[in-house]
Write an enzyme that holds these catalytic residues in place. Structure first.
Site: not given
Ligand code: PA5
Length: 300
Positions: A45, A133, A200, A216, A295
């Site tokens: 996000g 996000r 997500e 292609h 994570k």
């Molecule tokens: O939308 C989300 O929850 C994820 O895609 C996070 O954005 C992603 O894991 C990265 O974390 P952060 O945005 O805290 O760097």
């Protein structure tokens, strides 16, 4: 979460980024000035900010090359980096930012806090949302204000992002079919964001294909349905590629104005549609247990 998307305009940052001309980090001086190469690091996000800036720089012909960094590894030799992490604790983003600093490349962070805020580089702090996000307006406009301050780029700042129920319903129907999202490279960031929101929020797995490359290879195996993206603002070569795709593969066309207002308005509807798909599937759009578990399993 639906409330966040419905009121996205509230999160648009209205004031310019307050940045120093230079700063010290680890006994070294970093100058914040116009660089030909702009790296935008971030994942998920937060990573979409780099994708959208890259799309806009292509369509608006901004005077710098945008390189999106979505990994730990970074081998750039010169330029400027914007590191975006909503939490401020994403390992790949922090590692890429540290490597950039080691290479003498100035880093500016966009975050709500975490390790990125404590790193000692200039930071634009953004307000929190229900999920990273859902914080797209504040992260995106924070990056745009940084670019205004450094490169003087012009961009529109919408007051409202009008809700169109028909568009939300069309997106909900089209994305429920787990389509391939097809877009030209000038709209690549929008296409990936659509896929990522479906992943997500709705926990479904549409795919993405980018034109002209997909003409292609993918086109021979494609069955559809597709969600095709186009815009009045993209090069005619790209528009034609999208039209030709829809002549061969069944699907629906969505028109997105490649302005800040147009991008946020379209993506607001994508957010709403994917939350509604989640509700109809009885899954929680807010929770991302596999992302969290991954994570947790990684070394801190
Ligand atoms: O939308 C989300 O929850 C994820 O895609 C996070 O954005 C992603 O894991 C990265 O974390 P952060 O945005 O805290 O760097």
């Amino acid at each position: 979460m639906l409330d966040d998307y419905m009121n996205w305009e509230r999160y648009i940052l209205k004031t310019p980024a307050d940045l120093p001309d230079r700063y010290n980090y680890g006994g070294r001086v970093y100058e914040i000035s116009q660089a030909e190469r702009l790296y935008v690091a971030g994942m998920g996000g937060s990573g979409v900010i780099g994708d959208l800036i890259r799309d806009l720089s292509m369509v608006r012909d901004w005077p710098f090359e945008v390189i999106v960094v979505k990994d730990y590894f970074f081998k750039g030799k010169s330029g400027l980096m914007i590191a975006v992490s909503y939490s401020g604790n994403t390992a790949e983003t922090l590692t890429a930012a540290r490597l950039a600093l080691e290479r003498g490349i100035p880093v500016i962070g966009i975050t709500t806090g975490g390790k990125l805020a404590e790193m000692g580089v200039p930071i634009v702090k953004i307000p929190k949302a229900s999920a990273p996000r859902a914080a797209l307006p504040q992260m995106f406009t924070a990056a745009l204000w940084i670019l205004r301050r450094i490169y003087g780029v012009a961009f529109d700042l919408p007051e409202v992002l009008p809700y169109d129920q028909k568009l939300a319903e069309r997106l909900e129907r089209a994305l429920s079919a787990r389509p391939t999202v097809v877009a030209p490279s000038s709209m690549q960031g929008i296409a990936y964001r659509v896929k990522n929101e479906a992943n997500e929020n709705a926990k479904i797995d549409p795919s993405v294909e980018i034109l002209p490359e997909a003409h292609h290879n993918w086109i021979e195996g494609a069955r559809g349905p597709i969600v095709a993206l186009t815009s009045p603002d993209i090069p005619p070569e790209h528009k034609l590629r999208v039209e030709l795709t829809l002549q061969l593969i069944p699907g629906e066309l969505f028109d997105v104005s490649m302005t800040v207002s147009g991008i946020l308005t379209f993506l607001k509807h994508v957010g709403i549609a994917t939350v509604r798909i989640a509700e109809s599937r009885n899954v929680d759009p807010l929770k991302t247990p596999r992302i969290e578990e991954l994570k947790r399993r990684l070394p801190q």
